[in-house]
Design a protein around this motif. Structure first.
Motif, PDB file in Angstrom:
ATOM      1  N   VAL A 332       0.862  -1.181   0.000  1.00 57.19           N
ATOM      2  CA  VAL A 332       0.000   0.000   0.000  1.00 57.19           C
ATOM      3  C   VAL A 332       0.897   1.229   0.000  1.00 57.19           C
ATOM      4  CG1 VAL A 332      -0.170   0.033   2.532  1.00 57.19           C
ATOM      5  CG2 VAL A 332      -1.939   1.150   1.155  1.00 57.19           C
ATOM      6  N   CYS A 333       0.458   2.284  -0.662  1.00 57.83           N
ATOM      7  CA  CYS A 333       1.272   3.495  -0.762  1.00 57.83           C
ATOM      8  C   CYS A 333       1.436   4.159   0.603  1.00 57.83           C
ATOM      9  CB  CYS A 333       0.646   4.471  -1.756  1.00 57.83           C
ATOM     10  SG  CYS A 333      -0.923   5.190  -1.227  1.00 57.83           S
ATOM     11  N   GLU A 334       2.457   4.981   0.705  1.00 59.36           N
ATOM     12  CA  GLU A 334       2.755   5.634   1.978  1.00 59.36           C
ATOM     13  C   GLU A 334       1.711   6.680   2.338  1.00 59.36           C
ATOM     14  OE1 GLU A 334       6.381   8.251   4.021  1.00 59.36           O
ATOM     15  OE2 GLU A 334       6.740   7.078   2.195  1.00 59.36           O
ATOM     16  N   ASN A 335       1.218   7.406   1.331  1.00 59.26           N
ATOM     17  CA  ASN A 335       0.277   8.496   1.606  1.00 59.26           C
ATOM     18  C   ASN A 335      -0.929   8.413   0.677  1.00 59.26           C
ATOM     19  OD1 ASN A 335      -1.032  10.813   2.348  1.00 59.26           O
ATOM     20  ND2 ASN A 335       0.542  12.212   1.616  1.00 59.26           N
ATOM     21  N   PRO A 336      -2.029   7.771   1.098  1.00 62.19           N
ATOM     22  CA  PRO A 336      -3.218   7.660   0.244  1.00 62.19           C
ATOM     23  C   PRO A 336      -3.782   9.002  -0.194  1.00 62.19           C
ATOM     24  CG  PRO A 336      -3.370   6.159   2.107  1.00 62.19           C
ATOM     25  CD  PRO A 336      -2.181   7.048   2.365  1.00 62.19           C
ATOM     26  N   ALA A 337      -3.527  10.067   0.572  1.00 66.57           N
ATOM     27  CA  ALA A 337      -4.052  11.386   0.222  1.00 66.57           C
ATOM     28  C   ALA A 337      -3.468  11.916  -1.087  1.00 66.57           C
ATOM     29  CB  ALA A 337      -3.780  12.384   1.353  1.00 66.57           C
ATOM     30  N   GLU A 338      -2.358  11.337  -1.535  1.00 67.62           N
ATOM     31  CA  GLU A 338      -1.745  11.750  -2.800  1.00 67.62           C
ATOM     32  C   GLU A 338      -2.280  10.936  -3.977  1.00 67.62           C
ATOM     33  OE1 GLU A 338       2.452  11.511  -2.297  1.00 67.62           O
ATOM     34  OE2 GLU A 338       2.552  13.308  -1.027  1.00 67.62           O
ATOM     35  N   HIS A 339      -3.248  10.073  -3.718  1.00 65.08           N
ATOM     36  CA  HIS A 339      -3.838   9.238  -4.754  1.00 65.08           C
ATOM     37  C   HIS A 339      -5.336   9.505  -4.864  1.00 65.08           C
ATOM     38  CE1 HIS A 339      -0.549   6.206  -5.541  1.00 65.08           C
ATOM     39  NE2 HIS A 339      -0.078   6.857  -4.478  1.00 65.08           N
ATOM     40  N   ILE A 340      -5.872   9.339  -6.048  1.00 65.88           N
ATOM     41  CA  ILE A 340      -7.316   9.437  -6.276  1.00 65.88           C
ATOM     42  C   ILE A 340      -7.963   8.062  -6.143  1.00 65.88           C
ATOM     43  CG2 ILE A 340      -9.086   9.923  -8.032  1.00 65.88           C
ATOM     44  CD1 ILE A 340      -7.199  12.160  -9.040  1.00 65.88           C
ATOM     45  N   PHE A 341      -7.259   7.044  -6.645  1.00 67.14           N
ATOM     46  CA  PHE A 341      -7.808   5.691  -6.619  1.00 67.14           C
ATOM     47  C   PHE A 341      -7.146   4.866  -5.525  1.00 67.14           C
ATOM     48  CE2 PHE A 341      -8.494   7.294 -10.898  1.00 67.14           C
ATOM     49  CZ  PHE A 341      -9.840   7.024 -11.068  1.00 67.14           C
ATOM     50  N   TRP A 342      -7.979   4.198  -4.756  1.00 69.06           N
ATOM     51  CA  TRP A 342      -7.489   3.408  -3.636  1.00 69.06           C
ATOM     52  C   TRP A 342      -7.005   2.033  -4.093  1.00 69.06           C
ATOM     53  CZ3 TRP A 342      -5.317   2.687   0.718  1.00 69.06           C
ATOM     54  CH2 TRP A 342      -5.502   1.523   1.474  1.00 69.06           C
ATOM     55  N   ASP A 343      -7.910   1.215  -4.632  1.00 70.47           N
ATOM     56  CA  ASP A 343      -7.572  -0.164  -4.989  1.00 70.47           C
ATOM     57  C   ASP A 343      -7.667  -0.427  -6.496  1.00 70.47           C
ATOM     58  OD1 ASP A 343     -10.310  -0.154  -5.400  1.00 70.47           O
ATOM     59  OD2 ASP A 343     -10.767  -1.368  -3.636  1.00 70.47           O
ATOM     60  N   GLY A 344      -7.733   0.649  -7.266  1.00 72.10           N
ATOM     61  CA  GLY A 344      -7.829   0.516  -8.715  1.00 72.10           C
ATOM     62  C   GLY A 344      -9.244   0.597  -9.240  1.00 72.10           C
ATOM     63  N   ILE A 345     -10.221   0.447  -8.336  1.00 74.36           N
ATOM     64  CA  ILE A 345     -11.634   0.491  -8.717  1.00 74.36           C
ATOM     65  C   ILE A 345     -12.379   1.554  -7.920  1.00 74.36           C
ATOM     66  CG2 ILE A 345     -13.791  -0.844  -8.808  1.00 74.36           C
ATOM     67  CD1 ILE A 345     -12.179  -3.355  -9.181  1.00 74.36           C
ATOM     68  N   HIS A 346     -11.975   1.764  -6.693  1.00 74.77           N
ATOM     69  CA  HIS A 346     -12.675   2.682  -5.792  1.00 74.77           C
ATOM     70  C   HIS A 346     -11.766   3.843  -5.396  1.00 74.77           C
ATOM     71  CE1 HIS A 346     -14.338  -1.450  -5.230  1.00 74.77           C
ATOM     72  NE2 HIS A 346     -15.468  -0.787  -5.438  1.00 74.77           N
ATOM     73  N   PHE A 347     -12.399   4.922  -4.919  1.00 78.39           N
ATOM     74  CA  PHE A 347     -11.675   6.143  -4.586  1.00 78.39           C
ATOM     75  C   PHE A 347     -11.087   6.102  -3.175  1.00 78.39           C
ATOM     76  CE2 PHE A 347     -15.066   7.526  -7.579  1.00 78.39           C
ATOM     77  CZ  PHE A 347     -14.253   7.896  -8.625  1.00 78.39           C
ATOM     78  N   THR A 348     -10.035   6.901  -2.984  1.00 77.69           N
ATOM     79  CA  THR A 348      -9.486   7.069  -1.644  1.00 77.69           C
ATOM     80  C   THR A 348     -10.401   7.962  -0.809  1.00 77.69           C
ATOM     81  OG1 THR A 348      -8.197   9.020  -2.292  1.00 77.69           O
ATOM     82  CG2 THR A 348      -7.097   6.867  -2.449  1.00 77.69           C
ATOM     83  N   HIS A 349     -10.169   7.933   0.488  1.00 77.20           N
ATOM     84  CA  HIS A 349     -10.906   8.786   1.424  1.00 77.20           C
ATOM     85  C   HIS A 349     -10.799  10.252   1.007  1.00 77.20           C
ATOM     86  CE1 HIS A 349     -11.937  10.167   5.646  1.00 77.20           C
ATOM     87  NE2 HIS A 349     -11.199  11.186   5.258  1.00 77.20           N
TER      88      HIS A 349
END
Length: 378
Positions: A332-349
């Motif tokens: 899992v990435c270090e900082n999810p806030a820098e990503h739009i997609f969480w698992d490739g299908i759904h969005f991050t928080h």
């Protein structure tokens, strides 16, 4: 793997934590009930409660829930999902999945199930397309809704109509799973184009049934730009640079989604003329997604991760279908806030929060609501 009992404990702790951070709010809108049909963009825990598959699905395991509240809650995200934020701004800081034991005592019940299509399994079987066994079609979600209303209204014959007259109902085909399954299983654009009419007809039939039951306010969000999702970008990856737009999304896929959304919007306009006493609203969810994608592309810290899954492994988009997030050895990435997609299908928080914020002001005005103080600050 976490046990099913531990999952329920996590859900309980999640709601207890929510109660400690939710500020006192008055109802912000002129309705007292909230209901949502849809997919993973609005599933707050139904999929993991569908036996026998649910207890072993990815969002029962870490790192789901990593950002908030720190453990899995059944949401397909590192934290909250779009509709958690939207519901709070609509005056409903606590929303519960229909399959939860507490759903009959809640004014805000979610019938959405992750990875669910609008159409039923027979449609896909006939066309040689496989869908997950835990997926629940719009027709079945509507039946759940009827069962729920019959359960809470059994003592009053007028309860259903009076409750629906005082409710906001949403139907979200946000992830366009009907199209997505076909795209990843080799169907052509022409074949998938033929799905648009039956998908829209199913939504229209549901809206008509809800209207006949007494619904007065119905919102139907558009599908998100599927050509930007890591799992679609991975499945249809090509060396042809002309296949991509300026953001890096697949142009043909998004044109198909645009056609789908336009057809839906036209159908909703026709329904508005057919039912002048009912407020039927088309929600431009796709615009919210494009807004944060464009913003990310202009950010030095996010441009390289905008179309890359935070939790995943393999390839340009960090997605491998048979090594999904929460599988053994998948990072899992270090900082999810820098990503739009969480698992490739759904969005991050964080992305869910940004999408909701980009759309909520106009929605509140349309629904004659006033913006309450935000319940979630993460």
């Amino acid at each position: 793997m976490e046990t099913f009992t531990h999952h329920f404990t996590s859900i309980f702790l999640f709601f207890m934590l929510m109660l400690t951070i939710v500020e006192s709010q008055n109802t912000a809108c002129p309705f007292d009930y909230l209901y949502h049909f849809g997919d993973g963009a609005t599933d707050v825990g139904n999929s993991v409660l569908i036996k026998p598959w649910g207890p072993s699905l990815p969002p029962t395991r870490f790192p789901y829930g990593r950002t908030f509240p720190g453990s899995p809650t059944g949401r397909w995200s590192d934290g909250l999902i779009d509709f958690d934020f939207a519901a709070a701004d609509l005056g409903f800081p606590e929303i519960v999945p229909y399959l939860s034991p507490s759903s009959n005592s809640s004014n805000a019940v979610i019938f959405s199930v992750a990875r669910s299509p609008v159409l039923d399994s027979a449609f896909f079987t006939k066309r040689g397309v496989e869908i997950p066994p835990y997926a629940v079609s719009l027709k079945t979600q509507l039946q759940w809704f009827k069962d729920h209303l019959n359960s809470v209204c059994k003592s009053s014959p007028d309860c259903v109509s009076s409750r629906l007259a005082n409710a906001l109902v949403l139907l979200g085909d946000i992830e366009a799973n009907d199209i997505g399954y076909g795209l990843t299983q080799g169907k052509t654009m022409e074949q998938l184009q033929s799905y648009i009419v039956p998908i829209t007809n199913a939504q229209v039939d549901t809206i008509k049934e809800l209207t006949n039951m007494g619904s007065k306010i119905i919102v139907v969000p558009a599908s998100a730009p599927l050509g930007c999702f890591p799992y679609i970008l991975t499945a249809l990856q090509t060396d042809d640079p002309t296949a991509y737009d300026g953001i890096g999304c697949l142009s043909k896929v998004n044109r198909l989604i645009d056609e789908k959304n336009n057809y839906l919007e036209e159908a909703l306009n026709n329904l508005t003329r057919e039912f002048p006493g009912v407020t039927i609203i088309y929600g431009a969810f796709d615009e919210g997604v494009f807004a944060i994608l464009k913003e990310a592309m202009n950010s030095e810290s996010e441009a390289d991760t905008a179309l890359v899954a935070c939790c995943g492994i393999g390839g340009k988009y960090n997605f491998t279908a048979d090594r999904f997030c929460a599988s053994p050895g998948v990072p899992v990435c270090e900082n999810p806030a820098e990503h739009i997609f969480w698992d490739g299908i759904h969005f991050t928080h964080d992305a869910s929060n940004q999408i909701e914020q980009s759309l909520i002001q106009s929605t509140l005005v349309t629904l004659n609501c006033t913006l309450p103080s935000r319940a979630f600050a993460l």
